[in-house]
Design a protein around this motif. Structure first.
Motif, PDB file in Angstrom:
ATOM      1  N   ALA A  19       5.176  11.637 -76.798  1.00 22.74           N
ATOM      2  CA  ALA A  19       6.461  11.243 -76.224  1.00 22.74           C
ATOM      3  C   ALA A  19       7.503  12.345 -76.406  1.00 22.74           C
ATOM      4  O   ALA A  19       8.375  12.532 -75.560  1.00 22.74           O
ATOM      5  N   ASN A  20       7.399  13.089 -77.505  1.00 21.78           N
ATOM      6  CA  ASN A  20       8.352  14.165 -77.778  1.00 21.78           C
ATOM      7  C   ASN A  20       7.935  15.494 -77.154  1.00 21.78           C
ATOM      8  O   ASN A  20       8.759  16.386 -76.987  1.00 21.78           O
ATOM      9  N   ALA A  21       6.665  15.647 -76.837  1.00 24.10           N
ATOM     10  CA  ALA A  21       6.157  16.897 -76.282  1.00 24.10           C
ATOM     11  C   ALA A  21       6.310  16.898 -74.761  1.00 24.10           C
ATOM     12  O   ALA A  21       6.546  15.869 -74.137  1.00 24.10           O
ATOM     13  N   THR A  22       6.149  18.083 -74.189  1.00 25.15           N
ATOM     14  CA  THR A  22       6.238  18.203 -72.735  1.00 25.15           C
ATOM     15  C   THR A  22       5.055  19.014 -72.222  1.00 25.15           C
ATOM     16  O   THR A  22       4.383  19.714 -72.975  1.00 25.15           O
ATOM     17  N   GLY A  23       4.829  18.905 -70.940  1.00 25.36           N
ATOM     18  CA  GLY A  23       3.831  19.731 -70.282  1.00 25.36           C
ATOM     19  C   GLY A  23       2.410  19.440 -70.706  1.00 25.36           C
ATOM     20  O   GLY A  23       2.012  18.297 -70.908  1.00 25.36           O
ATOM     21  N   GLU A  24       1.634  20.517 -70.828  1.00 23.78           N
ATOM     22  CA  GLU A  24       0.214  20.399 -71.116  1.00 23.78           C
ATOM     23  C   GLU A  24      -0.044  19.844 -72.513  1.00 23.78           C
ATOM     24  O   GLU A  24      -1.001  19.106 -72.727  1.00 23.78           O
ATOM     25  N   ARG A  25       0.816  20.165 -73.463  1.00 28.41           N
ATOM     26  CA  ARG A  25       0.654  19.654 -74.835  1.00 28.41           C
ATOM     27  C   ARG A  25       0.746  18.130 -74.841  1.00 28.41           C
ATOM     28  O   ARG A  25      -0.020  17.458 -75.525  1.00 28.41           O
ATOM     29  N   ALA A  26       1.663  17.574 -74.073  1.00 27.49           N
ATOM     30  CA  ALA A  26       1.800  16.119 -73.987  1.00 27.49           C
ATOM     31  C   ALA A  26       0.545  15.499 -73.377  1.00 27.49           C
ATOM     32  O   ALA A  26       0.068  14.461 -73.849  1.00 27.49           O
ATOM     33  N   SER A  27       0.000  16.137 -72.362  1.00 27.44           N
ATOM     34  CA  SER A  27      -1.232  15.628 -71.733  1.00 27.44           C
ATOM     35  C   SER A  27      -2.393  15.643 -72.715  1.00 27.44           C
ATOM     36  O   SER A  27      -3.170  14.687 -72.777  1.00 27.44           O
ATOM     37  N   GLU A  28      -2.511  16.721 -73.493  1.00 27.75           N
ATOM     38  CA  GLU A  28      -3.577  16.819 -74.499  1.00 27.75           C
ATOM     39  C   GLU A  28      -3.441  15.722 -75.544  1.00 27.75           C
ATOM     40  O   GLU A  28      -4.433  15.081 -75.926  1.00 27.75           O
ATOM     41  N   LEU A  29      -2.224  15.502 -75.998  1.00 29.89           N
ATOM     42  CA  LEU A  29      -1.997  14.476 -77.017  1.00 29.89           C
ATOM     43  C   LEU A  29      -2.310  13.083 -76.478  1.00 29.89           C
ATOM     44  O   LEU A  29      -2.912  12.265 -77.177  1.00 29.89           O
TER      45      LEU A  29
END
Length: 91
Positions: A19-29
């Motif tokens: 929820a706090n991350a953006t972009g590809e990192r959020a998708s991975e999480l």
């Protein structure tokens, strides 16, 4: 059950991070969290199978005992009924 709790806790943490991350990192999480939730679901299904099987064994054993010792079973049931009745009527 503790494994399931751990997996669910990990998935919850990953979703908070996503929820706090953006972009590809959020998708991975999110993908990792979904994977962990799937693991928890599978473990819960395994636990359910074991619990149902143990319940069936206990029911079979109880049924066998009652058929072998009917008067003892009636006496025990009556005794438990009296105790429960006394506890309910207590004020």
């Amino acid at each position: 059950m503790s494994d399931i709790r751990t997996v669910l806790s990990d998935a919850e943490d990953l979703l908070k991070q996503a929820a706090n991350a953006t972009g590809e990192r959020a998708s991975e999480l999110r993908e990792t969290a979904l994977s962990r939730l799937k693991q928890a679901k599978e473990k819960a299904a395994d636990v359910q199978v074991v619990v149902v099987e143990k319940g069936k064994k206990a029911a079979r054993a109880t049924d066998d005992y009652v058929h072998e010792h009917p008067w003892t079973a009636i006496g025990v049931a009556a005794g438990i009924g009296v105790v429960v009745g006394l506890l309910i009527n207590r004020k």
